[in-house]
Design a protein around this motif. Structure first.
Motif, short mmCIF file in Angstrom:
data_model
loop_
_atom_site.label_atom_id
_atom_site.label_comp_id
_atom_site.label_asym_id
_atom_site.label_seq_id
_atom_site.Cartn_x
_atom_site.Cartn_y
_atom_site.Cartn_z
N ALA A 170 0.04 3.04 1.14
CA ALA A 170 -0.06 4.22 2.01
C ALA A 170 -0.29 3.88 3.47
O ALA A 170 0.14 4.62 4.35
CB ALA A 170 -1.18 5.14 1.51
N VAL B 139 -6.07 9.23 1.15
CA VAL B 139 -5.32 8.86 -0.06
C VAL B 139 -6.26 8.37 -1.16
O VAL B 139 -6.13 8.75 -2.33
CB VAL B 139 -4.25 7.80 0.27
CG1 VAL B 139 -3.58 7.29 -1.00
CG2 VAL B 139 -3.20 8.38 1.24
N ASP C 174 -6.25 3.27 9.84
CA ASP C 174 -5.88 3.61 8.46
C ASP C 174 -6.88 4.52 7.75
O ASP C 174 -7.14 4.37 6.55
CB ASP C 174 -5.66 2.33 7.65
CG ASP C 174 -4.58 1.45 8.26
OD1 ASP C 174 -3.58 2.00 8.74
OD2 ASP C 174 -4.74 0.22 8.28
N LEU D 147 2.68 3.97 5.78
CA LEU D 147 3.43 5.20 6.00
C LEU D 147 3.41 5.65 7.46
O LEU D 147 4.33 6.35 7.91
CB LEU D 147 2.87 6.32 5.10
CG LEU D 147 3.04 6.13 3.59
CD1 LEU D 147 2.38 7.28 2.84
CD2 LEU D 147 4.51 6.01 3.22
N LEU E 266 -2.15 1.73 -4.35
CA LEU E 266 -1.57 2.89 -3.68
C LEU E 266 -2.05 3.03 -2.24
O LEU E 266 -1.28 3.43 -1.36
CB LEU E 266 -1.87 4.17 -4.47
CG LEU E 266 -1.22 4.26 -5.85
CD1 LEU E 266 -1.52 5.60 -6.50
CD2 LEU E 266 0.29 4.05 -5.75
N CYS E 267 -3.31 2.69 -1.99
CA CYS E 267 -3.80 2.75 -0.60
C CYS E 267 -3.14 1.66 0.25
O CYS E 267 -2.82 1.89 1.43
CB CYS E 267 -5.31 2.61 -0.56
SG CYS E 267 -6.21 4.06 -1.16
N GLY F 135 -4.67 6.54 5.29
CA GLY F 135 -4.20 5.73 4.18
C GLY F 135 -5.28 5.30 3.22
O GLY F 135 -5.02 5.14 2.02
#
Length: 445
Positions: free
Chosen positions: A312, A333, A326, A315, A308-309, A329
């Motif tokens: 992310a 996250v 990041d 994004l 998921l990271c 992210g």
């Protein structure tokens, strides 16, 4: 974090073993800030390397003094309305003796204080990665002082201080998923929404200039994180600190592998930057949850965070916010993931008897985790944006555009990270003589 207390037990007995353990863990956590500096420093372009290093290092100086002067009292002093602490005798540590014991534990108050100091140091340093290339160093230093005072110290009290509302609600945060990572990640998002994008964002190549430096930094972070996590139980008499140590290693490994698999499928390559970023994502996610889950649960937490990271971090290109390195992210996250997954994977066999959904406990703990996660995220994002706005409108947050393009290292620090002059002195070579490897060709100085 082990349950915090605010009274001193004069008749208790110090444990030399636990005291030594906490001092070693404190040193390990301090090492994480230089590790973070190298991690971030390798990820930026050459012209921003020193500035990135200094944005982490300055936090050591500023936050250390603030923590001694009033930060420890605000975070862990006597509760005032479930929002902040305050014990006037702790200002400047004036009334804390060398043999005063942290109530409920057999370590000195000063050992607990210095361990928590290292957490306070690295948290604002985490924010700096989102602001690479474009922030005045003086404005950053002032932001660190203000942010630590009005955001980090109160949030630390909410989460870990006796009487703090999140602490009393039962929000689980073993070592900083909310107070450190969500807090820093949300702050990063708030600031970058105010100060805007780097010159050339989404147009110019902004690749890491030194992946070996990134790997060195991530290795130091991984090493220091054992102190960060295992030390947060304030001893190891019941083995919970050992569980956290094991889960830290397990989740980090799982996250690194998950990130690499994702980027191989998505982008066609296993990258060193992906390995380093995946490891950090795993470290972030296990930080709040590692005392509550089993090693199998830690694998799940790490793997989920790794994927998921990795998703992310892209994004920022979709939504147009310039999170340089990041931080949103990975840290925001990753902190959210690790904190919320407690509501599913808490086994009831670690730091408490709380059980998550997958262990028969229903969703009660999940909703508590949501309350802590989104309260910290919202508070930090809004207050950080306000601080950045006020600084930008008064002293200015950004360097001039010409300085950003030419290089913030030279503009803000009058130094460069690398000496590109030719060996033995003289001007940098701008071409290769004919006959050496073929025809003459231009190379970057």
């Amino acid at each position: 974090m082990a349950p915090a207390a605010i009274t001193l037990a004069a008749d208790a007995k110090l444990s030399a073993a636990n005291t030594g353990f906490m001092l070693i863990c404190s040193a390990l956590v301090l090492l994480m800030t230089p590790g973070l500096a190298f991690f971030y420093g390798g990820m930026v372009r050459v012209k921003s390397t020193l500035n990135m290093l200094m944005m982490s290092f300055i936090s050591i100086g500023i936050v250390t003094l603030l923590w001694v002067l009033y930060g420890f009292s605000l975070a862990f002093g006597t509760d005032k309305g479930s929002l902040i602490g305050w014990t006037s005798g702790w200002v400047g540590l004036s009334d804390i003796g060398t043999t005063d014991i942290w109530d409920g534990y057999n370590i000195p108050v000063l050992a607990f204080m210095v361990f928590q100091m290292m957490f306070a140091i690295i948290t604002p340093a985490l924010i700096s990665g989102a602001l690479a290339d474009r922030v005045k160093f003086s404005a950053w230093a002032l932001f660190v002082a203000l942010w630590a005072t009005v955001v980090y110290f109160p949030v630390a009290h909410w989460v870990w201080g006796a009487g703090g509302w999140a602490f009393d609600l039962g929000v689980i945060d073993f070592a900083g998923g909310t107070a450190v990572h969500i807090n820093a990640g949300a702050a990063a998002l708030g600031v970058i929404l105010v100060i805007g994008k780097r010159v050339g964002f989404k147009k110019d190549p902004m690749r890491p200039h030194s992946l070996p430096l990134v790997m060195l930094g991530s290795g130091l972070l991984w090493f220091g994180w054992f102190g960060f996590n295992a030390g947060s139980w304030l001893g190891n008499d019941d083995g919970v600190g050992t569980l956290m140590f094991v889960n830290t290693q397990v989740a980090t490994a799982a996250a690194m592998l998950a990130w690499l698999i994702y980027e191989k499928i998505r982008h066609g390559a296993f990258t060193t930057l992906g390995a380093a970023s995946g490891a950090v994502a795993g470290l972030v996610a296990i930080t709040p949850s590692g005392g509550a889950v089993t090693p199998i649960g830690a694998i799940a937490v790490g793997a989920i965070a790794g994927v998921l990271c990795a998703m992310a971090v892209g994004l920022k290109y979709k939504f147009g916010y310039d999170d340089s390195l990041d931080v949103v992210g990975v840290h925001m996250v990753g902190g959210v993931i690790g904190s919320l997954l407690i509501g599913f994977f808490a086994s009831g066999k670690g730091q408490s008897e709380v059980e998550g959904l997958f262990y028969g406990g229903g969703l009660d703990q999940f909703w508590k985790q949501c309350a802590g996660v989104f309260a910290v995220l919202g508070y930090s994002l809004v207050v950080s944006a306000i601080l950045a706005f006020l600084l930008d409108k008064t002293i200015g947050m950004r360097v001039p555009e010409d300085d950003e393009i030419a290089g913030i290292d030279q503009a803000e620090h009058a130094e460069t990270a690398y000496d590109f002059s030719g060996a033995g002195g003289g001007a940098a070579r701008t071409s290769v003589p004919a006959g050496v490897g073929g025809a003459s060709k231009k190379v970057d100085a």
